[in-house]
Design a protein around this motif. Sequence first.
Motif, PDB file in Angstrom:
ATOM      1  N   LYS A  23     -12.511  -3.580   0.241  1.00  0.00           N
ATOM      2  CA  LYS A  23     -12.790  -2.607   1.308  1.00  0.00           C
ATOM      3  C   LYS A  23     -14.292  -2.395   1.468  1.00  0.00           C
ATOM      4  O   LYS A  23     -14.817  -2.377   2.586  1.00  0.00           O
ATOM      5  N   ALA A  24     -14.990  -2.240   0.355  1.00  0.00           N
ATOM      6  CA  ALA A  24     -16.434  -2.001   0.405  1.00  0.00           C
ATOM      7  C   ALA A  24     -17.178  -3.213   0.972  1.00  0.00           C
ATOM      8  O   ALA A  24     -18.081  -3.066   1.798  1.00  0.00           O
TER       9      ALA A  24
ATOM     10  N   GLU B  39       0.827  -1.211   0.000  1.00  0.00           N
ATOM     11  CA  GLU B  39       0.000   0.000   0.000  1.00  0.00           C
ATOM     12  C   GLU B  39       0.860   1.259   0.000  1.00  0.00           C
ATOM     13  O   GLU B  39       0.471   2.277  -0.538  1.00  0.00           O
TER      14      GLU B  39
ATOM     15  N   GLN C 279     -16.566  -3.416   4.686  1.00  0.00           N
ATOM     16  CA  GLN C 279     -17.299  -2.345   5.346  1.00  0.00           C
ATOM     17  C   GLN C 279     -18.772  -2.703   5.474  1.00  0.00           C
ATOM     18  O   GLN C 279     -19.365  -2.555   6.539  1.00  0.00           O
TER      19      GLN C 279
ATOM     20  N   GLN D 100      -5.835  -2.277  -7.588  1.00  0.00           N
ATOM     21  CA  GLN D 100      -6.658  -1.195  -7.052  1.00  0.00           C
ATOM     22  C   GLN D 100      -8.162  -1.447  -7.192  1.00  0.00           C
ATOM     23  O   GLN D 100      -8.934  -1.141  -6.285  1.00  0.00           O
ATOM     24  N   LYS D 101      -8.568  -2.013  -8.305  1.00  0.00           N
ATOM     25  CA  LYS D 101      -9.997  -2.281  -8.521  1.00  0.00           C
ATOM     26  C   LYS D 101     -10.524  -3.251  -7.459  1.00  0.00           C
ATOM     27  O   LYS D 101     -11.524  -2.987  -6.789  1.00  0.00           O
ATOM     28  N   ASN D 102      -9.843  -4.382  -7.294  1.00  0.00           N
ATOM     29  CA  ASN D 102     -10.286  -5.383  -6.326  1.00  0.00           C
ATOM     30  C   ASN D 102     -10.073  -4.926  -4.883  1.00  0.00           C
ATOM     31  O   ASN D 102     -10.816  -5.325  -3.988  1.00  0.00           O
ATOM     32  N   TRP D 103      -9.060  -4.096  -4.661  1.00  0.00           N
ATOM     33  CA  TRP D 103      -8.797  -3.552  -3.331  1.00  0.00           C
ATOM     34  C   TRP D 103      -9.992  -2.702  -2.881  1.00  0.00           C
ATOM     35  O   TRP D 103     -10.446  -2.811  -1.742  1.00  0.00           O
ATOM     36  N   LYS D 104     -10.524  -1.895  -3.783  1.00  0.00           N
ATOM     37  CA  LYS D 104     -11.708  -1.075  -3.474  1.00  0.00           C
ATOM     38  C   LYS D 104     -12.924  -1.953  -3.214  1.00  0.00           C
ATOM     39  O   LYS D 104     -13.706  -1.694  -2.305  1.00  0.00           O
ATOM     40  N   ILE D 105     -13.076  -2.992  -4.024  1.00  0.00           N
ATOM     41  CA  ILE D 105     -14.191  -3.920  -3.836  1.00  0.00           C
ATOM     42  C   ILE D 105     -14.084  -4.597  -2.464  1.00  0.00           C
ATOM     43  O   ILE D 105     -15.066  -4.683  -1.721  1.00  0.00           O
TER      44      ILE D 105
END
Length: 101
Positions: free
Chosen positions: A93-94, A37, A97, A86-91
């Motif tokens: 995290k969401a 990161e 959450q 980055q795409k899967n990292w955002k997924i």
Amino acid sequence: MKRNLEHSTYTKETEALAKFAKALGHPTRIAILKHLENQSCCCTGDLVEVFPLAQSTISQHLKELKTAGLIQGELKPPKIKYCINQKNWKIAKALFQQFFD
């Protein structure tokens, strides 16, 4: 009679969350992700210098993270550069959450 849950019982989101959670199931993988990161990219050899583990062990952890889609590798012979997907990292995290909310 015991009922087995089939894959069709789970949503795509539930399956993705389980895949990400499994990849995060080892402290070294979490540490690798935290390190990545803060880097644009790095190679296996760079991680061997950071973590007191054999290159083969680091490679196995990278493989698990890559299989889960949390990182991606780019072949730069004779090395592979790894970075966060980055795409899967955002997924991920969401999904986490949503799960914890």
